[in-house]
Design a protein around this motif. Structure first.
Motif, PDB file in Angstrom:
ATOM      1  N   SER A  31       0.826  -1.220   0.000  1.00  0.00           N
ATOM      2  CA  SER A  31       0.000   0.000   0.000  1.00  0.00           C
ATOM      3  C   SER A  31       0.852   1.257   0.000  1.00  0.00           C
ATOM      4  O   SER A  31       0.477   2.278   0.574  1.00  0.00           O
ATOM      5  CB  SER A  31      -0.924   0.000   1.232  1.00  0.00           C
ATOM      6  OG  SER A  31      -1.787  -1.093   1.208  1.00  0.00           O
ATOM      7  N   SER A  54       0.615  -1.093  -5.214  1.00  0.00           N
ATOM      8  CA  SER A  54      -0.541  -1.985  -5.260  1.00  0.00           C
ATOM      9  C   SER A  54      -1.138  -2.090  -6.652  1.00  0.00           C
ATOM     10  O   SER A  54      -1.500  -3.175  -7.104  1.00  0.00           O
ATOM     11  CB  SER A  54      -1.610  -1.517  -4.271  1.00  0.00           C
ATOM     12  OG  SER A  54      -2.057  -0.222  -4.615  1.00  0.00           O
ATOM     13  N   ARG A  99       3.013   6.018   2.539  1.00  0.00           N
ATOM     14  CA  ARG A  99       1.887   5.092   2.576  1.00  0.00           C
ATOM     15  C   ARG A  99       0.711   5.756   1.872  1.00  0.00           C
ATOM     16  O   ARG A  99       0.163   6.744   2.378  1.00  0.00           O
ATOM     17  CB  ARG A  99       1.524   4.730   4.013  1.00  0.00           C
ATOM     18  CG  ARG A  99       0.443   3.671   4.104  1.00  0.00           C
ATOM     19  CD  ARG A  99       0.174   3.299   5.560  1.00  0.00           C
ATOM     20  NE  ARG A  99      -0.913   2.344   5.661  1.00  0.00           N
ATOM     21  CZ  ARG A  99      -0.764   1.039   5.587  1.00  0.00           C
ATOM     22  NH1 ARG A  99       0.447   0.539   5.395  1.00  0.00           N
ATOM     23  NH2 ARG A  99      -1.795   0.229   5.686  1.00  0.00           N
ATOM     24  N   THR A 101      -2.306   5.068  -1.737  1.00  0.00           N
ATOM     25  CA  THR A 101      -2.747   4.221  -2.841  1.00  0.00           C
ATOM     26  C   THR A 101      -2.778   4.982  -4.154  1.00  0.00           C
ATOM     27  O   THR A 101      -3.378   4.532  -5.117  1.00  0.00           O
ATOM     28  CB  THR A 101      -4.131   3.636  -2.539  1.00  0.00           C
ATOM     29  OG1 THR A 101      -5.044   4.709  -2.263  1.00  0.00           O
ATOM     30  CG2 THR A 101      -4.073   2.698  -1.353  1.00  0.00           C
TER      31      THR A 101
END
Length: 123
Positions: A31, A54, A99, A101
């Motif tokens: 992620s 991801s 971190r 997406t």
């Protein structure tokens, strides 16, 4: 604690190629957004490319679009393949992670940084 270790820098003639590697450790990076930035003498650190681990989505700075390729493997390593290098590509190249997406081109969004690797392109 996330650790990033870059390698692969060096001296190359204009028109040549180099591949930078960044080994990431300390987390599961599924992620995470991994990016490459560069800093030339007297200039601010600038975005080069990023990949979202991801989904594999990538993003490139206009200055390197079509010449550089960012990719990752299953061993937590992200690569920056640099082709058709120009003297203006000379800089210290840094790997960075955050971190998220989605990819970001803003250095302020990244939480973790490597120590950098020098790339010098001679004319």
């Amino acid at each position: 604690q996330v650790q990033l270790v870059e390698s692969g820098g060096g001296l190359v003639q204009a028109g040549g190629s180099l591949r930078l590697s960044c080994v990431a450790s300390g987390r599961t990076f599924s992620s995470y957004d991994l990016g490459w930035f560069r800093q030339a003498p007297g200039k601010e650190r600038a975005f080069v490319a990023a990949i979202n681990w991801s989904g594999g989505r990538t993003n490139y700075a206009d200055a390197v679009q079509g010449r550089f390729t960012i990719s990752g493997d299953t061993k937590n390593t992200v690569y920056l393949q640099m082709n058709s290098l120009k003297p203006e590509d000379t800089a210290v190249y840094y790997c960075a992670a955050r971190r998220a997406t989605w990819t970001s081109s803003s250095r302020d969004d990244y939480d973790y940084w490597g120590q950098g690797t020098q790339v010098t392109v001679s004319s």
